[in-house]
Scaffold this motif. Structure first.
Motif, PDB file in Angstrom:
ATOM      1  N   VAL A  87     -41.273 -47.599  83.172  1.00 40.04           N
ATOM      2  CA  VAL A  87     -40.212 -47.387  82.195  1.00 40.04           C
ATOM      3  C   VAL A  87     -40.768 -47.860  80.863  1.00 40.04           C
ATOM      4  N   LEU A  88     -41.028 -46.920  79.973  1.00 42.64           N
ATOM      5  CA  LEU A  88     -41.632 -47.220  78.682  1.00 42.64           C
ATOM      6  C   LEU A  88     -40.545 -47.152  77.612  1.00 42.64           C
TER       7      LEU A  88
ATOM      8  N   THR B 253     -38.979 -43.480  74.672  1.00 41.59           N
ATOM      9  CA  THR B 253     -38.251 -43.926  75.861  1.00 41.59           C
ATOM     10  C   THR B 253     -38.549 -42.916  76.954  1.00 41.59           C
ATOM     11  N   GLN B 254     -39.354 -43.326  77.932  1.00 37.57           N
ATOM     12  CA  GLN B 254     -39.837 -42.409  78.959  1.00 37.57           C
ATOM     13  C   GLN B 254     -39.856 -43.094  80.325  1.00 37.57           C
ATOM     14  N   ILE B 255     -39.740 -42.281  81.353  1.00 37.54           N
ATOM     15  CA  ILE B 255     -39.965 -42.732  82.724  1.00 37.54           C
ATOM     16  C   ILE B 255     -41.122 -41.918  83.272  1.00 37.54           C
ATOM     17  N   LEU B 256     -42.148 -42.599  83.774  1.00 36.54           N
ATOM     18  CA  LEU B 256     -43.359 -41.925  84.223  1.00 36.54           C
ATOM     19  C   LEU B 256     -43.745 -42.387  85.617  1.00 36.54           C
TER      20      LEU B 256
ATOM     21  N   ASN C 174     -30.817 -35.191  86.254  1.00 38.67           N
ATOM     22  CA  ASN C 174     -32.240 -35.358  85.954  1.00 38.67           C
ATOM     23  C   ASN C 174     -32.502 -36.774  85.429  1.00 38.67           C
ATOM     24  N   LEU C 175     -33.715 -37.009  84.967  1.00 39.20           N
ATOM     25  CA  LEU C 175     -34.099 -38.336  84.486  1.00 39.20           C
ATOM     26  C   LEU C 175     -34.203 -38.412  82.968  1.00 39.20           C
TER      27      LEU C 175
ATOM     28  N   GLY D  51     -39.050 -38.149  82.984  1.00 34.54           N
ATOM     29  CA  GLY D  51     -37.875 -38.023  82.119  1.00 34.54           C
ATOM     30  C   GLY D  51     -38.095 -38.756  80.817  1.00 34.54           C
ATOM     31  N   GLU D  52     -37.375 -38.344  79.785  1.00 33.44           N
ATOM     32  CA  GLU D  52     -37.514 -38.978  78.479  1.00 33.44           C
ATOM     33  C   GLU D  52     -36.251 -38.751  77.665  1.00 33.44           C
ATOM     34  N   THR D  53     -36.147 -39.468  76.563  1.00 33.86           N
ATOM     35  CA  THR D  53     -35.017 -39.231  75.674  1.00 33.86           C
ATOM     36  C   THR D  53     -35.180 -37.879  74.987  1.00 33.86           C
ATOM     37  N   LEU D  54     -34.089 -37.165  74.878  1.00 35.54           N
ATOM     38  CA  LEU D  54     -34.114 -35.849  74.237  1.00 35.54           C
ATOM     39  C   LEU D  54     -33.931 -35.944  72.731  1.00 35.54           C
TER      40      LEU D  54
END
Length: 343
Positions: free
Chosen positions: A133-134, A140-143, A206-207, A155-158
């Motif tokens: 979780v970055l 702001t991302q999940i990898l 979704n993420l 997933g990430e912030t849009l």
């Protein structure tokens, strides 16, 4: 092998020395917070000029702390991107000047890869694979991190990053820049549930995430307030904001754990220092019998140590032919926009 790391992507100038045998030997950091506070945010031109003043002095500082000389350096790692173009150019100019003078390789490092690997400077260090979780001012991302150099964006912030939302909320509450620590401290005095704010996309399957609607929710609450100077109201609004950010990130992390079946989690980036976020994510992961790791607190924000660590890992992963090509390279480039998943 001794690697010098240089970071200058935004408003911190960092330098560090890391050894493949002895780990982190020394690091030094200069933050520009006081300079940018008067403007309520980072001024790129001022940031670049300050990096020019600080970079070489910080390199000399870490060499002195480690008891090393420039001749002892085997390679230089420098943030190539993403970040502010002018700021990146300063760090790269210094790094490549050192590389050319000493006839040693210079490795361009992805800033976010540095953040992902910063937790591996902690003790104990997380093993691969893990979920990451970055959370920072710009990302702001999940990898899913399968192994070094293999990053899958889940997933990430849009729109806005969580750190941006913190800064905007701080401005609306009349708090100083940077907004994260100030809002978090004020939230400690507030009551959860006293002011409910939007949690955009928290139930989306979704993420991905969104924080612009949360900023609008804070703005609406400010406009509707009878007395925005009331300290109880201010603390409750700060608490409501922090709770909303934490709820969204926790929900997305739990969903990512279910989808990937991974139970090892790394939380990194400047916002990972937030006390409320750490407490909630730690609780969620441990309730599911998982492990959670954070960088050492002083290495959550931008720093040279994470760049040195990423540079060392990247050099060790190279073939002999790639290392030789790196030594013979001339010129350099910076990448203000550089998606992590393209590595």
């Amino acid at each position: 092998m001794l690697v010098l790391g240089i970071e200058s992507s935004c408003d911190e100038t960092g330098a560090a020395l890391i050894s493949d045998r002895d780990g982190l030997l020394a690091d030094a950091l200069h933050t520009q917070i006081d300079m940018h506070r008067a403007y309520g945010g980072v001024v790129p031109e001022l940031a670049s000029r300050d990096h020019i003043r600080r970079a070489v002095a910080l390199v000399d500082d870490v060499l002195q702390k480690a008891g090393k000389t420039r001749a002892d350096i085997d390679a230089v790692a420098v943030t190539e991107g993403p970040g502010l173009a002018g700021a990146l150019l300063v760090g790269n100019a210094v790094a490549h000047a050192i590389g050319w003078a000493l006839e040693i390789p210079v490795l361009g490092v992805h800033h976010l890869e540095g953040h992902l690997l910063a937790a591996r400077l902690s003790d104990p260090a997380p093993e691969f694979p893990f979920l990451a979780v970055l959370v920072s001012g710009g990302h702001t991302q999940i990898l899913k991190v399968e192994r070094f150099g293999h990053y899958e964006l889940l997933g990430e912030t849009l729109d806005d990053a969580a750190g941006e939302a913190f800064d905007k909320t701080a401005q609306l509450l009349g708090l100083p820049y940077p907004g994260g620590p100030a809002v978090s401290a004020l939230a400690e005095k507030g009551t959860s549930g006293a002011i409910e704010l939007a949690r955009p996309m928290i139930h989306a399957p979704n993420l991905n995430m969104s924080f612009s609607g949360l900023k609008t929710s804070v703005l609406t609450a400010v406009h509707a307030a009878e007395d925005t100077s009331d300290e109880t109201w201010r603390a409750n609004l700060a608490r409501g904001f922090v709770d909303a950010v934490v709820d969204v990130l926790a929900a997305k992390l739990v969903r990512a754990m279910r989808q990937t079946k991974l139970k090892r989690v790394v939380v990194a980036g400047g916002v990972s220092a937030n006390k409320q976020l750490r407490a909630r994510l730690t609780d969620e992961v441990r309730r599911r019998k998982g492990e959670i790791f954070y960088p050492p607190m002083r290495l959550c924000t931008d720093n040279g140590a994470m760049i040195a660590a990423a540079g060392l890992a990247r050099y060790e992963a190279m073939t002999p032919e790639e290392r030789e090509a790196l030594r013979r390279q001339t010129g350099f480039k910076v990448r203000p926009r550089w998606p992590l998943e393209t590595l």
